[in-house]
Design a protein around this motif. Structure first.
Motif, PDB file in Angstrom:
ATOM      1  N   LYS A  27      10.765 -44.318  -1.074  1.00 30.14           N
ATOM      2  CA  LYS A  27      10.784 -42.882  -0.799  1.00 30.14           C
ATOM      3  C   LYS A  27       9.545 -42.229  -1.387  1.00 30.14           C
ATOM      4  O   LYS A  27       9.015 -42.661  -2.418  1.00 30.14           O
ATOM      5  CB  LYS A  27      12.059 -42.251  -1.327  1.00 30.14           C
ATOM      6  CG  LYS A  27      12.174 -42.244  -2.834  1.00 30.14           C
ATOM      7  CD  LYS A  27      13.465 -41.606  -3.281  1.00 30.14           C
ATOM      8  CE  LYS A  27      13.506 -41.568  -4.802  1.00 30.14           C
ATOM      9  NZ  LYS A  27      14.634 -40.879  -5.299  1.00 30.14           N
ATOM     10  N   SER A  28       9.125 -41.194  -0.741  1.00 28.87           N
ATOM     11  CA  SER A  28       7.963 -40.441  -1.189  1.00 28.87           C
ATOM     12  C   SER A  28       8.229 -39.840  -2.559  1.00 28.87           C
ATOM     13  O   SER A  28       9.308 -39.313  -2.823  1.00 28.87           O
ATOM     14  CB  SER A  28       7.673 -39.336  -0.172  1.00 28.87           C
ATOM     15  OG  SER A  28       6.573 -38.581  -0.595  1.00 28.87           O
ATOM     16  N   GLY A  29       7.256 -39.950  -3.440  1.00 28.73           N
ATOM     17  CA  GLY A  29       7.385 -39.371  -4.764  1.00 28.73           C
ATOM     18  C   GLY A  29       8.012 -40.285  -5.789  1.00 28.73           C
ATOM     19  O   GLY A  29       8.067 -39.944  -6.972  1.00 28.73           O
ATOM     20  N   ALA A  39      11.338 -48.160  -6.868  1.00 27.13           N
ATOM     21  CA  ALA A  39      11.221 -46.698  -6.837  1.00 27.13           C
ATOM     22  C   ALA A  39      12.581 -46.022  -6.951  1.00 27.13           C
ATOM     23  O   ALA A  39      12.717 -44.987  -7.618  1.00 27.13           O
ATOM     24  CB  ALA A  39      10.515 -46.249  -5.555  1.00 27.13           C
ATOM     25  N   THR A  40      13.584 -46.587  -6.328  1.00 26.79           N
ATOM     26  CA  THR A  40      14.928 -46.016  -6.384  1.00 26.79           C
ATOM     27  C   THR A  40      15.587 -46.278  -7.735  1.00 26.79           C
ATOM     28  O   THR A  40      16.142 -45.369  -8.364  1.00 26.79           O
ATOM     29  CB  THR A  40      15.803 -46.611  -5.266  1.00 26.79           C
ATOM     30  OG1 THR A  40      15.202 -46.297  -4.011  1.00 26.79           O
ATOM     31  CG2 THR A  40      17.213 -46.061  -5.308  1.00 26.79           C
ATOM     32  N   HIS A  41      15.512 -47.502  -8.192  1.00 28.27           N
ATOM     33  CA  HIS A  41      16.315 -47.899  -9.353  1.00 28.27           C
ATOM     34  C   HIS A  41      15.686 -47.604 -10.706  1.00 28.27           C
ATOM     35  O   HIS A  41      16.405 -47.525 -11.699  1.00 28.27           O
ATOM     36  CB  HIS A  41      16.750 -49.354  -9.217  1.00 28.27           C
ATOM     37  CG  HIS A  41      17.835 -49.491  -8.217  1.00 28.27           C
ATOM     38  ND1 HIS A  41      19.163 -49.296  -8.546  1.00 28.27           N
ATOM     39  CD2 HIS A  41      17.806 -49.737  -6.880  1.00 28.27           C
ATOM     40  CE1 HIS A  41      19.896 -49.434  -7.458  1.00 28.27           C
ATOM     41  NE2 HIS A  41      19.098 -49.698  -6.433  1.00 28.27           N
ATOM     42  N   VAL A  42      14.380 -47.414 -10.767  1.00 30.29           N
ATOM     43  CA  VAL A  42      13.800 -47.045 -12.058  1.00 30.29           C
ATOM     44  C   VAL A  42      14.298 -45.651 -12.456  1.00 30.29           C
ATOM     45  O   VAL A  42      14.542 -45.387 -13.648  1.00 30.29           O
ATOM     46  CB  VAL A  42      12.257 -47.157 -12.058  1.00 30.29           C
ATOM     47  CG1 VAL A  42      11.589 -46.025 -11.258  1.00 30.29           C
ATOM     48  CG2 VAL A  42      11.724 -47.228 -13.478  1.00 30.29           C
ATOM     49  N   GLU A  43      14.518 -44.782 -11.476  1.00 33.27           N
ATOM     50  CA  GLU A  43      15.098 -43.459 -11.765  1.00 33.27           C
ATOM     51  C   GLU A  43      16.525 -43.594 -12.287  1.00 33.27           C
ATOM     52  O   GLU A  43      16.913 -42.923 -13.248  1.00 33.27           O
ATOM     53  CB  GLU A  43      15.109 -42.597 -10.504  1.00 33.27           C
ATOM     54  CG  GLU A  43      13.750 -42.157 -10.029  1.00 33.27           C
ATOM     55  CD  GLU A  43      13.817 -41.350  -8.740  1.00 33.27           C
ATOM     56  OE1 GLU A  43      14.921 -40.872  -8.369  1.00 33.27           O
ATOM     57  OE2 GLU A  43      12.759 -41.190  -8.110  1.00 33.27           O
TER      58      GLU A  43
END
Length: 188
Positions: A174-176, A84-88
């Protein structure tokens, strides 16, 4: 909710652990994720953070190469928090959506650019078999040199370690954030 208290505030720690907390905060600009768990073992969180800092900031691999290895490791370890963090970050750095989809959905890498394919295939092979065939290893050494192969492998190892902490202690993304589909275990 993590399985144990998440130590994310300096006030939760004894005074003798404040230096460790401060190092993590100064490095990451926050204390969360696996570090909120690792702080339960004085000294461990700082050592893991130092290794991660070297992998991220002291390495010659590019951000895209790092994120390819990191996302591939996250997929192999069903590591929702890191995904979730690193795909962004991967998207912001310009990683192709085709590479992201291939990783997320465990698709073939045959149609990807060589630079994407080689890192995804190397990560998958190492984590699925605990070995790397000589021809794959030799090709990476020939294209990139020993330092690059050491650093990409260290990145895989670092994030495999982080995935183990986050998964065992059920640290939630994280949410979202983008949800990583986790395959259901086989019944029986």
């Amino acid at each position: 909710m993590p399985r144990i208290e998440h130590l994310t505030d300096r006030s939760q720690l004894p005074t003798e652990q404040h230096v460790e907390y401060d190092f993590i905060f100064d490095t990451l600009h926050r204390v969360g994720g696996p570090f909120g768990i690792l702080l339960h073992s004085p000294g461990l969180a700082e050592k893991v953070c130092r290794a991660g800092k070297q992998v991220r900031l002291g390495s010659d691999i590019t951000m895209i190469e790092r994120e390819l290895a990191l996302l591939s490791t996250s997929r192999e370890k069903d590591a929702s928090y890191e995904w979730a963090t690193h795909v962004e970050i991967a998207r912001r750095e310009g990683m192709s959506e085709d590479a992201i989809v291939a990783i997320r959905e465990n698709r073939s890498t045959d149609d990807l650019a060589l630079e994407e394919k080689e890192i995804i295939d190397y990560t998958r092979t190492l984590l699925r078999t605990n070995r790397v065939p000589q021809d794959m290893f030799d090709a990476l050494i020939e294209r990139h040199g020993p330092r690059w192969v050491v650093e990409i492998t260290a990145t895989i190892g670092q994030y495999q370690y982080i995935a183990a902490i986050n998964n065992a202690f059920e640290v939630e993304p994280k949410s979202g954030g983008e949800v990583l589909p986790i395959p259901m275990p086989n019944a029986g």
